[in-house]
Design an enzyme around this catalytic site. Sequence first.
Site, PDB file in Angstrom:
ATOM      1  N   ASN A  43     -44.427 -52.422 -28.001  1.00 21.45           N
ATOM      2  CA  ASN A  43     -43.275 -53.312 -27.828  1.00 21.45           C
ATOM      3  C   ASN A  43     -43.438 -54.546 -28.724  1.00 21.45           C
ATOM      4  OD1 ASN A  43     -45.333 -54.050 -25.964  1.00 21.45           O
ATOM      5  ND2 ASN A  43     -43.903 -55.107 -24.648  1.00 21.45           N
ATOM      6  N   ILE A  44     -42.302 -55.007 -29.230  1.00 21.67           N
ATOM      7  CA  ILE A  44     -42.267 -56.142 -30.162  1.00 21.67           C
ATOM      8  C   ILE A  44     -41.204 -57.112 -29.651  1.00 21.67           C
ATOM      9  CG2 ILE A  44     -41.902 -56.848 -32.562  1.00 21.67           C
ATOM     10  CD1 ILE A  44     -42.492 -53.830 -33.300  1.00 21.67           C
ATOM     11  N   GLU A  45     -41.649 -58.223 -29.094  1.00 24.56           N
ATOM     12  CA  GLU A  45     -40.706 -59.162 -28.467  1.00 24.56           C
ATOM     13  C   GLU A  45     -40.241 -60.227 -29.459  1.00 24.56           C
ATOM     14  OE1 GLU A  45     -42.563 -60.444 -24.805  1.00 24.56           O
ATOM     15  OE2 GLU A  45     -42.185 -58.475 -23.902  1.00 24.56           O
ATOM     16  N   CYS A  54     -38.682 -51.992 -27.413  1.00 29.05           N
ATOM     17  CA  CYS A  54     -39.677 -51.310 -26.583  1.00 29.05           C
ATOM     18  C   CYS A  54     -40.598 -50.435 -27.435  1.00 29.05           C
ATOM     19  CB  CYS A  54     -38.992 -50.418 -25.556  1.00 29.05           C
ATOM     20  SG  CYS A  54     -38.135 -51.299 -24.255  1.00 29.05           S
ATOM     21  N   GLU A  56     -41.398 -47.343 -26.987  1.00 30.00           N
ATOM     22  CA  GLU A  56     -40.857 -46.000 -27.222  1.00 30.00           C
ATOM     23  C   GLU A  56     -39.918 -45.995 -28.424  1.00 30.00           C
ATOM     24  OE1 GLU A  56     -41.032 -47.752 -24.456  1.00 30.00           O
ATOM     25  OE2 GLU A  56     -40.910 -46.518 -22.663  1.00 30.00           O
ATOM     26  N   CYS A  94     -37.452 -47.451 -20.109  1.00 27.00           N
ATOM     27  CA  CYS A  94     -36.235 -48.142 -19.669  1.00 27.00           C
ATOM     28  C   CYS A  94     -35.000 -47.311 -20.047  1.00 27.00           C
ATOM     29  CB  CYS A  94     -36.157 -49.527 -20.304  1.00 27.00           C
ATOM     30  SG  CYS A  94     -35.549 -49.522 -22.006  1.00 27.00           S
ATOM     31  N   CYS A  97     -34.151 -46.909 -23.842  1.00 29.64           N
ATOM     32  CA  CYS A  97     -35.025 -45.934 -24.520  1.00 29.64           C
ATOM     33  C   CYS A  97     -34.646 -44.507 -24.139  1.00 29.64           C
ATOM     34  CB  CYS A  97     -36.486 -46.213 -24.197  1.00 29.64           C
ATOM     35  SG  CYS A  97     -37.096 -47.718 -24.992  1.00 29.64           S
TER      36      CYS A  97
END
Length: 145
Positions: A43-45, A54, A56, A94, A97
């Site tokens: 995940n990359i926020e 996310c 995935e 989620c 995804c």
Amino acid sequence: MTEAVKLIKLAEEARERAYAPYSGFLVGAALLAESGKIYTGCNIENAALGPSNCAERTAFFKAIYEGERGFSMIAVVGRAAGIPAEKGEICTPCGVCRQVMAEFCRPDFVIVAAADEKRWKAYTLQELLPAEFGAQNLTEKGAGI
Ligand code: THU
């Protein structure tokens, strides 16, 4: 080692690359393409939160970019920073995804939601996203296409 356990190990490694300073929830994914190649993601926020991605989807988008169009299985591992794997909980993808998976995967695509190599549950995409919205909806009467 089963394919699922191999993917869980790779997802756990990918989790270490997560960029999640806002939630502190680190996620890793490992995606097996029908070609036999495996694509990992984390995940990359983002400070604006909405642009966050996310694990995935990172794995899927890497694979799609590389030309893959068929997939068999994905494993996902997610837990807060500082929590050891043995204390983590099973992490399922989620809804966004799941919708991305529905674009590229058949209903029998396998989703391995894992806490660690011993505690995991395998679902099919159909189980996690029944009656999905797809391209077929856009070609039905009234869709305007
Ligand atoms: N997240 C994932 O990467 N995959 C999931 O399946 C669930 C949620 C991420 C999004 C966000 O960066 C953090 O976990 C907390 O929601």
